[in-house]
Write a protein that holds these residues in place. Structure first.
Motif, PDB file in Angstrom:
ATOM      1  N   ILE A  67       0.869  -1.233   0.042  1.00  0.00           N
ATOM      2  CA  ILE A  67       0.096  -0.149   0.134  1.00  0.00           C
ATOM      3  C   ILE A  67       0.671   1.219  -0.183  1.00  0.00           C
ATOM      4  O   ILE A  67       0.622   2.305  -0.726  1.00  0.00           O
ATOM      5  CB  ILE A  67      -1.097  -0.116   1.194  1.00  0.00           C
ATOM      6  CG1 ILE A  67      -2.120  -1.247   1.233  1.00  0.00           C
ATOM      7  CG2 ILE A  67      -1.496   1.173   1.266  1.00  0.00           C
ATOM      8  CD1 ILE A  67      -2.879  -1.196   2.342  1.00  0.00           C
ATOM      9  N   LEU A  68       1.877   1.248   0.875  1.00  0.00           N
ATOM     10  CA  LEU A  68       3.017   2.537   1.045  1.00  0.00           C
ATOM     11  C   LEU A  68       3.568   2.641  -0.547  1.00  0.00           C
ATOM     12  O   LEU A  68       3.585   3.853  -0.898  1.00  0.00           O
ATOM     13  CB  LEU A  68       3.836   2.214   1.887  1.00  0.00           C
ATOM     14  CG  LEU A  68       5.082   3.113   2.189  1.00  0.00           C
ATOM     15  CD1 LEU A  68       4.252   4.530   2.258  1.00  0.00           C
ATOM     16  CD2 LEU A  68       6.045   3.023   3.174  1.00  0.00           C
ATOM     17  N   ALA A  69       3.975   1.670  -1.140  1.00  0.00           N
ATOM     18  CA  ALA A  69       4.559   1.706  -2.502  1.00  0.00           C
ATOM     19  C   ALA A  69       3.488   2.257  -3.396  1.00  0.00           C
ATOM     20  O   ALA A  69       3.907   3.153  -4.436  1.00  0.00           O
ATOM     21  CB  ALA A  69       5.189   0.564  -2.917  1.00  0.00           C
ATOM     22  N   VAL A  70       2.511   1.956  -3.497  1.00  0.00           N
ATOM     23  CA  VAL A  70       1.277   2.372  -4.459  1.00  0.00           C
ATOM     24  C   VAL A  70       1.044   3.763  -4.289  1.00  0.00           C
ATOM     25  O   VAL A  70       0.973   4.838  -4.962  1.00  0.00           O
ATOM     26  CB  VAL A  70      -0.085   1.553  -4.255  1.00  0.00           C
ATOM     27  CG1 VAL A  70      -1.098   2.289  -5.178  1.00  0.00           C
ATOM     28  CG2 VAL A  70       0.288   0.294  -4.873  1.00  0.00           C
ATOM     29  N   GLN A  71       0.989   4.085  -2.822  1.00  0.00           N
ATOM     30  CA  GLN A  71       0.872   5.469  -2.472  1.00  0.00           C
ATOM     31  C   GLN A  71       1.901   6.559  -2.700  1.00  0.00           C
ATOM     32  O   GLN A  71       1.607   7.703  -3.411  1.00  0.00           O
ATOM     33  CB  GLN A  71       0.658   5.848  -0.810  1.00  0.00           C
ATOM     34  CG  GLN A  71      -0.702   5.199  -0.393  1.00  0.00           C
ATOM     35  CD  GLN A  71      -0.794   5.639   1.179  1.00  0.00           C
ATOM     36  OE1 GLN A  71       0.050   5.013   1.859  1.00  0.00           O
ATOM     37  NE2 GLN A  71      -1.766   6.326   1.456  1.00  0.00           N
ATOM     38  N   LEU A  72       3.060   5.923  -2.786  1.00  0.00           N
ATOM     39  CA  LEU A  72       4.300   6.776  -3.038  1.00  0.00           C
ATOM     40  C   LEU A  72       4.214   7.154  -4.910  1.00  0.00           C
ATOM     41  O   LEU A  72       4.571   8.096  -5.150  1.00  0.00           O
ATOM     42  CB  LEU A  72       5.644   6.317  -2.590  1.00  0.00           C
ATOM     43  CG  LEU A  72       5.656   6.271  -0.978  1.00  0.00           C
ATOM     44  CD1 LEU A  72       6.936   5.524  -0.813  1.00  0.00           C
ATOM     45  CD2 LEU A  72       5.622   7.742  -0.579  1.00  0.00           C
ATOM     46  N   TYR A  73       3.753   6.086  -5.355  1.00  0.00           N
ATOM     47  CA  TYR A  73       3.793   5.842  -6.754  1.00  0.00           C
ATOM     48  C   TYR A  73       3.024   7.061  -7.339  1.00  0.00           C
ATOM     49  O   TYR A  73       3.057   7.856  -8.232  1.00  0.00           O
ATOM     50  CB  TYR A  73       3.642   4.677  -7.430  1.00  0.00           C
ATOM     51  CG  TYR A  73       3.341   4.650  -8.870  1.00  0.00           C
ATOM     52  CD1 TYR A  73       4.670   5.005  -9.795  1.00  0.00           C
ATOM     53  CD2 TYR A  73       2.142   4.671  -9.425  1.00  0.00           C
ATOM     54  CE1 TYR A  73       4.289   5.032 -11.039  1.00  0.00           C
ATOM     55  CE2 TYR A  73       1.876   4.562 -10.807  1.00  0.00           C
ATOM     56  CZ  TYR A  73       2.928   4.718 -11.648  1.00  0.00           C
ATOM     57  OH  TYR A  73       2.763   4.921 -13.036  1.00  0.00           O
ATOM     58  N   LEU A  74       1.732   6.967  -6.748  1.00  0.00           N
ATOM     59  CA  LEU A  74       0.427   7.867  -7.021  1.00  0.00           C
ATOM     60  C   LEU A  74       1.065   9.180  -6.694  1.00  0.00           C
ATOM     61  O   LEU A  74       0.720  10.289  -7.591  1.00  0.00           O
ATOM     62  CB  LEU A  74      -0.658   7.448  -6.368  1.00  0.00           C
ATOM     63  CG  LEU A  74      -1.279   6.120  -6.814  1.00  0.00           C
ATOM     64  CD1 LEU A  74      -2.665   5.862  -6.156  1.00  0.00           C
ATOM     65  CD2 LEU A  74      -1.913   6.069  -8.393  1.00  0.00           C
ATOM     66  N   PHE A  75       1.599   9.696  -5.487  1.00  0.00           N
ATOM     67  CA  PHE A  75       1.826  10.794  -5.217  1.00  0.00           C
ATOM     68  C   PHE A  75       2.920  11.466  -6.038  1.00  0.00           C
ATOM     69  O   PHE A  75       2.892  12.877  -6.505  1.00  0.00           O
ATOM     70  CB  PHE A  75       2.458  10.859  -3.804  1.00  0.00           C
ATOM     71  CG  PHE A  75       1.343  10.798  -2.710  1.00  0.00           C
ATOM     72  CD1 PHE A  75       0.096  10.717  -3.001  1.00  0.00           C
ATOM     73  CD2 PHE A  75       1.477  10.385  -1.483  1.00  0.00           C
ATOM     74  CE1 PHE A  75      -0.926  10.448  -2.153  1.00  0.00           C
ATOM     75  CE2 PHE A  75       0.560  10.388  -0.112  1.00  0.00           C
ATOM     76  CZ  PHE A  75      -0.592  10.324  -0.610  1.00  0.00           C
ATOM     77  N   TRP A  76       4.033  10.534  -6.505  1.00  0.00           N
ATOM     78  CA  TRP A  76       4.871  10.988  -7.566  1.00  0.00           C
ATOM     79  C   TRP A  76       4.199  11.456  -8.936  1.00  0.00           C
ATOM     80  O   TRP A  76       4.443  12.432  -9.293  1.00  0.00           O
ATOM     81  CB  TRP A  76       5.845  10.031  -7.521  1.00  0.00           C
ATOM     82  CG  TRP A  76       7.049  10.376  -8.497  1.00  0.00           C
ATOM     83  CD1 TRP A  76       7.880  11.211  -8.683  1.00  0.00           C
ATOM     84  CD2 TRP A  76       7.087   9.842  -9.986  1.00  0.00           C
ATOM     85  NE1 TRP A  76       8.516  11.166  -9.592  1.00  0.00           N
ATOM     86  CE2 TRP A  76       8.004  10.267 -10.674  1.00  0.00           C
ATOM     87  CE3 TRP A  76       6.198   8.684 -10.990  1.00  0.00           C
ATOM     88  CZ2 TRP A  76       8.419  10.042 -12.182  1.00  0.00           C
ATOM     89  CZ3 TRP A  76       6.439   8.626 -12.208  1.00  0.00           C
ATOM     90  CH2 TRP A  76       7.619   8.998 -12.550  1.00  0.00           C
ATOM     91  N   ARG A  77       3.232  10.575  -9.373  1.00  0.00           N
ATOM     92  CA  ARG A  77       2.599  10.797 -10.586  1.00  0.00           C
ATOM     93  C   ARG A  77       1.781  12.192 -10.525  1.00  0.00           C
ATOM     94  O   ARG A  77       1.604  12.873 -11.451  1.00  0.00           O
ATOM     95  CB  ARG A  77       1.652   9.680 -10.889  1.00  0.00           C
ATOM     96  CG  ARG A  77       2.207   8.499 -11.556  1.00  0.00           C
ATOM     97  CD  ARG A  77       2.693   8.712 -12.766  1.00  0.00           C
ATOM     98  NE  ARG A  77       1.800   8.930 -13.607  1.00  0.00           N
ATOM     99  CZ  ARG A  77       0.925   8.126 -14.489  1.00  0.00           C
ATOM    100  NH1 ARG A  77       1.319   7.045 -14.316  1.00  0.00           N
ATOM    101  NH2 ARG A  77       0.167   8.811 -15.372  1.00  0.00           N
ATOM    102  N   TRP A  78       1.123  12.437  -9.345  1.00  0.00           N
ATOM    103  CA  TRP A  78       0.199  13.659  -9.106  1.00  0.00           C
ATOM    104  C   TRP A  78       1.050  14.783  -8.991  1.00  0.00           C
ATOM    105  O   TRP A  78       0.432  15.774  -8.739  1.00  0.00           O
ATOM    106  CB  TRP A  78      -0.677  13.136  -7.999  1.00  0.00           C
ATOM    107  CG  TRP A  78      -1.546  12.382  -8.494  1.00  0.00           C
ATOM    108  CD1 TRP A  78      -1.950  11.899  -9.535  1.00  0.00           C
ATOM    109  CD2 TRP A  78      -2.571  11.383  -7.541  1.00  0.00           C
ATOM    110  NE1 TRP A  78      -2.926  10.957  -9.653  1.00  0.00           N
ATOM    111  CE2 TRP A  78      -3.104  10.559  -8.273  1.00  0.00           C
ATOM    112  CE3 TRP A  78      -2.623  11.394  -6.173  1.00  0.00           C
ATOM    113  CZ2 TRP A  78      -4.058   9.573  -7.566  1.00  0.00           C
ATOM    114  CZ3 TRP A  78      -3.472  10.453  -5.706  1.00  0.00           C
ATOM    115  CH2 TRP A  78      -4.080   9.553  -6.475  1.00  0.00           C
TER     116      TRP A  78
END
Length: 336
Positions: free
Chosen positions: A322-333
């Motif tokens: 979940i943390l990895a997905v969050q960091l990826y989404l925050f980076w994309r946004w």
């Protein structure tokens, strides 16, 4: 040391000093008895009487009206505390109220001191409440033999010295602003803002008093009686120009203080917003993780993995994913 002469009419020390100018840059000292009864001598047309008086002593207004013959409204103005700079002509006399920087101990720059003057071309009376250095400097020049020669030049000299002394406060404020500009706002922003606020207040006070003084000097240059000669008007014009430059310097100092104040506040707001933003990101990261761990932490029957020895590591793996997905989404946004 100030010379204080006893006034037997008021019972107080009203006269600070008196001189009779000789028309050649010098002057002779006279006592109170001679000064208060002095009359122009046609045989000595170059002589001019200058009296410097402490106006807050009782009986000064009565003496101005009775002995000098000054009209009551003018005499009241000369001894009043209504010291807004102004100047006007009254027949063949010139009446003015001027203000200067207060350099007395424990005084602030905005604490202006006033000097009233009355002159008929042969007699000049200056009045003050607080101590003034300008008349003392002029008196020293007269006693040394290279002072003003007539009433007009004496008035212009007093005015020039009073305006010139204002530059000291303006230069001090500019130096203070330069020092603040070199200082790091992160060290003590609150203290810097307090100092800048004081400078802005001083600028406003100086501008409030010096602007009407500019008008008063222009009135002297334009409407003074005939004994105020052309060279005196040129000297006043130079003083007016200097005062105009000082007013421009005050405006520049005030604008510089405003810009510096806005910059410090903007940097403080930016730092606060950055901290708030980072806290929001951290809260956004741990919110779903907290939800998962809270859901798995409820103590009810039927929870999966209760008896499984690998359940803990499975939860850790799930939280990591979940943390990895969050960091990826925050980076994309572009939140990070």
């Amino acid at each position: 040391m100030e010379e204080q002469l006893y006034d037997d009419q008021t019972g107080e020390d009203a006269l600070l000093f008196a001189r009779v100018l000789d028309g050649a840059g010098g002057g002779r000292r006279i006592e109170w008895d001679e000064a208060r009864n002095w009359q122009p001598d046609p045989a000595r047309p170059l002589e001019v009487l200058w009296m410097h008086i402490c106006r807050n002593q009782p009986g000064v207004q009565d003496w101005l009206e009775g002995m000098i013959g000054i009209p009551e409204p003018t005499a009241e103005l000369l001894v009043s505390d209504r010291t807004r700079p102004r100047a006007f002509r009254e027949g063949q006399t010139l009446v003015a109220t001027l203000r200067g920087i207060n350099f007395n101990p424990n005084a602030e720059p905005e604490d202006m001191v006033s000097m009233q003057l009355w002159c008929d071309g042969r007699r000049l009376i200056t009045l003050r409440r607080e101590k003034l250095q300008t008349p003392r400097d002029t008196l020293a020049e007269i006693d040394k033999g290279f002072g003003p020669t007539d009433a007009g030049s004496l008035i212009t000299h007093l005015t020039e010295l009073m305006i010139a002394r204002m530059s000291r406060s303006i230069v001090d404020m500019n130096d203070h602003l330069d020092a603040l500009e070199d200082q790091d706002p992160d060290d003590d922003a609150e203290e810097m803002l307090g100092q800048i606020t004081t400078i802005r207040r001083n600028c406003l006070a100086l501008k409030r008093h010096m602007s009407p003084q500019h008008e008063a000097l222009e009135r002297i240059s334009r409407d003074a009686p005939a004994w105020f000669e052309d060279h005196d008007r040129r000297e006043i014009a130079e003083t007016i120009e200097r005062l105009r430059r000082y007013l421009d310097d005050i405006d520049i100092s005030k604008e510089s203080a405003v810009v510096m104040q806005d910059e410090i506040r903007a940097r403080a707001a930016s730092s606060s917003e950055k901290a708030t933003y980072m806290l929001t990101i951290v809260a956004g990261i741990f919110l779903p993780l907290g939800f998962v761990t809270g859901l798995l932490g409820i103590n009810v029957g039927g929870m999966p993995g209760v008896n499984d020895g690998n359940a803990f590591w499975e939860v850790v793996a799930l939280c990591s994913a979940i943390l990895a997905v969050q960091l990826y989404l925050f980076w994309r946004w572009k939140w990070l």
